[in-house]
Design a protein around this motif. Sequence first.
Motif, PDB file in Angstrom:
ATOM      1  N   PHE A 169       0.826  -1.209   0.000  1.00 30.83           N
ATOM      2  CA  PHE A 169       0.000   0.000   0.000  1.00 30.83           C
ATOM      3  C   PHE A 169       0.860   1.258   0.000  1.00 30.83           C
ATOM      4  O   PHE A 169       1.909   1.309   0.637  1.00 30.83           O
ATOM      5  N   ASP A 170       0.359   2.266  -0.698  1.00 30.07           N
ATOM      6  CA  ASP A 170       0.987   3.588  -0.677  1.00 30.07           C
ATOM      7  C   ASP A 170       0.190   4.582   0.163  1.00 30.07           C
ATOM      8  O   ASP A 170       0.763   5.551   0.671  1.00 30.07           O
ATOM      9  N   HIS A 171      -1.122   4.361   0.270  1.00 31.02           N
ATOM     10  CA  HIS A 171      -1.977   5.313   0.986  1.00 31.02           C
ATOM     11  C   HIS A 171      -3.020   4.567   1.825  1.00 31.02           C
ATOM     12  O   HIS A 171      -3.642   3.626   1.341  1.00 31.02           O
ATOM     13  N   LEU A 172      -3.193   5.026   3.056  1.00 27.95           N
ATOM     14  CA  LEU A 172      -4.284   4.583   3.921  1.00 27.95           C
ATOM     15  C   LEU A 172      -5.186   5.782   4.165  1.00 27.95           C
ATOM     16  O   LEU A 172      -4.709   6.851   4.576  1.00 27.95           O
ATOM     17  N   ILE A 173      -6.478   5.630   3.919  1.00 22.69           N
ATOM     18  CA  ILE A 173      -7.462   6.695   4.114  1.00 22.69           C
ATOM     19  C   ILE A 173      -8.409   6.214   5.207  1.00 22.69           C
ATOM     20  O   ILE A 173      -9.203   5.284   4.992  1.00 22.69           O
ATOM     21  N   ILE A 174      -8.307   6.828   6.390  1.00 23.77           N
ATOM     22  CA  ILE A 174      -8.973   6.300   7.584  1.00 23.77           C
ATOM     23  C   ILE A 174     -10.005   7.306   8.074  1.00 23.77           C
ATOM     24  O   ILE A 174      -9.682   8.460   8.361  1.00 23.77           O
ATOM     25  N   LYS A 175     -11.249   6.875   8.170  1.00 26.26           N
ATOM     26  CA  LYS A 175     -12.302   7.763   8.652  1.00 26.26           C
ATOM     27  C   LYS A 175     -13.073   7.081   9.777  1.00 26.26           C
ATOM     28  O   LYS A 175     -12.869   5.911  10.081  1.00 26.26           O
ATOM     29  N   GLY A 176     -13.992   7.839  10.402  1.00 24.61           N
ATOM     30  CA  GLY A 176     -14.835   7.294  11.458  1.00 24.61           C
ATOM     31  C   GLY A 176     -14.148   7.247  12.808  1.00 24.61           C
ATOM     32  O   GLY A 176     -13.089   7.842  13.020  1.00 24.61           O
ATOM     33  N   ARG A 177     -14.754   6.497  13.714  1.00 24.16           N
ATOM     34  CA  ARG A 177     -14.217   6.358  15.066  1.00 24.16           C
ATOM     35  C   ARG A 177     -14.582   4.977  15.589  1.00 24.16           C
ATOM     36  O   ARG A 177     -15.746   4.565  15.551  1.00 24.16           O
ATOM     37  N   ALA A 178     -13.609   4.247  16.066  1.00 24.92           N
ATOM     38  CA  ALA A 178     -13.862   2.919  16.626  1.00 24.92           C
ATOM     39  C   ALA A 178     -14.542   3.045  17.983  1.00 24.92           C
ATOM     40  O   ALA A 178     -14.289   3.986  18.737  1.00 24.92           O
ATOM     41  N   ALA A 179     -15.399   2.083  18.299  1.00 32.50           N
ATOM     42  CA  ALA A 179     -16.102   2.110  19.589  1.00 32.50           C
ATOM     43  C   ALA A 179     -15.136   1.882  20.744  1.00 32.50           C
ATOM     44  O   ALA A 179     -15.337   2.423  21.850  1.00 32.50           O
ATOM     45  N   ASN A 180     -14.098   1.116  20.515  1.00 34.32           N
ATOM     46  CA  ASN A 180     -13.083   0.816  21.532  1.00 34.32           C
ATOM     47  C   ASN A 180     -11.705   0.954  20.896  1.00 34.32           C
ATOM     48  O   ASN A 180     -11.571   0.981  19.675  1.00 34.32           O
ATOM     49  N   PRO A 181     -10.652   1.031  21.717  1.00 38.22           N
ATOM     50  CA  PRO A 181      -9.306   1.175  21.138  1.00 38.22           C
ATOM     51  C   PRO A 181      -8.969   0.042  20.179  1.00 38.22           C
ATOM     52  O   PRO A 181      -9.202  -1.134  20.467  1.00 38.22           O
TER      53      PRO A 181
END
Length: 636
Positions: free
Chosen positions: A106-118
């Motif tokens: 991978f060259d790019h990670l696009i991360i959105k949202g929020r996890a309920a727990n760590p």
Amino acid sequence: MLRDRKAAFIDLTSGSVRVMPIPEELRLRFLGGRGIDMYLLYNLVGPGVDPLGPDNVLLVSAGLLTGTPAPAAARTHVAAKSPLTGLVGSSNMGGFFGPELRFAGFDHLIIKGRAANPVFIFVHNGDIEILDATPFWGADSLETQELVREKLSDPDVKVMTIGVAGENLVRFANVRTGPKNSGGRTGMGAVMGSKNLKAIAVRGTLPIPIADPKGALQYHKELIDFIQSSKYAEIMGKWGTMFIYDVTNSTGLVRTRNFQSNQLMDSEELECEGIENYSIGVTACFGCTMHCRHKYVLKEGPWKGQYCEGPEYTTLGAFGTEVGSNKLHRALEGNYLVNKHGMDTLETGSMIAWAIELKEKGLLPQELEGDLDLEWGNMDAVLRLVEDIAYRRGLGDILAEGPRLAIQKLGPETAYYNIQIKGMSNLHSDERPTPALALGIATATRGADHLRSRPAIDLYHLPEEVLEQIYGRKGMSSDYRDYKGKAWMVYWQELLYAVVDSLGICKFQTVFLSPNMPKWGEYSKLLEKIVGLKMDEAQLMEIGERIYNLERMFLVREGIDRKDDTLPERYFEEPTPAGLEVVRGRVIDRARFEHMLDEYYELHGWDKDGRPLPETLERLGLKEEPSHKLEPEDWR
């Protein structure tokens, strides 16, 4: 060759992952790394988005040449809307994470949202998993890396993580990988913390295709020989960036006791030779022959025996000149603590120095100081306050908000003493004698910034004909105190650094601290031999211009204009009191600064308020941005 690399869209709220190829069109327009990240940021994060909310997007990327036979091609770029400034969030770090990300496919990670727990993300040979990080929550940035490797039963896993500062949403929390490497600026660690994302782990054994393997290796050797023949490379390989302190402090180009002076007397211990008392060797990032960091062990005090790497020039300011301390060991302790907790060294030192001056001026409420005894040079108080910031205790809780919000809490009368631009603190440099460097920090797209546009070689009094040869234009004064031609220097460096960050190459091996380093022509050859992409100097400069204009568009969309492209008032009002005769008694001339700013805007094709003109956006192909919502199915 350009179609082989992939990006992953990761939604932490739903747990979904979608993998897509990176369109060739984006490569041709933005290359990779910072360039594509800025395109994604502008398209995915609309105006008014809360930087600490789930709608902010965290972008983690490797440059187009990262992990290949290009010198010092080890950089990782991390981006989001900044919780520190509310503007462009962009940070860059070395080490081994970026190359490993590419080896993992991978060259790019696009991360959105929020996890309920760590959680933490595990990227390995084309696969991505979202795993539980609850046991790691509360661990520092050094411990977390070991815990993740133990969890995955692989000592070769590379980990990017946050410390407790990121968990506690300190607005200048950074991201960390290895013992030293930090994506320090603009608070990307706080964005990770807001998403309950403790770490990203990468492990890969996949190949990176090379267009001309033999040619790439041969040219790599030629460039290494060229770089290593430089006196600058020899000095960096022996002392690292500590050598800069010897020059700037003796001249009078550092800010001391926040901004009260521009030279720290009796500070020989902070000079680069001092590290010999602690160093056990030197080391480097992936693919680098310069070895610009020392390995050392703390010899005394509460953290005796702790292994560290560095320190950088910024550390000597954050825990030396700015807080009025001349003790190297205490600066090394400060370096250890900010790395452990995951905080931007520069921002931490600057905020603490501001608090000490506020106390001195009677502007800090006694109940906030408590028993800290904030005085210049009292490193016990300084280091205790570092931990208070990380854990958001007392005064530390206010300082953890960064300049803009801390000023709101402590009162408008405190703003004059805070050395920040657009909500981000400046390096411990004093630019009153150096108009080019002053323009650079005033206009940089991240806020006060020495890594977006700094023409540091302006300090060397190079002959004008040499400057013309480097910068490709006549009319640049060789006197660093002059204003003539300095707008072009800043503009040229901006474009170069944008391309360097997009290729994944370290700025220490471009025209930054030395004129005898690779630049446009060398990058053209590297692209052709490694990627098979033919681009000349003019095309690369246009890409740099496109990236910088897109960042400016983000700022304009968030309300930034000419009034924000300025300096702290003290630059115009308080003459430098110390240093060599050539820098003593200097201020930035307001009228000449404004004229220089006009020149700078004109070079960029912006109007008098700093907004890109329609014809500029048309020429750069940015007129239709944001071009689409960039959902995975619309990734083009």
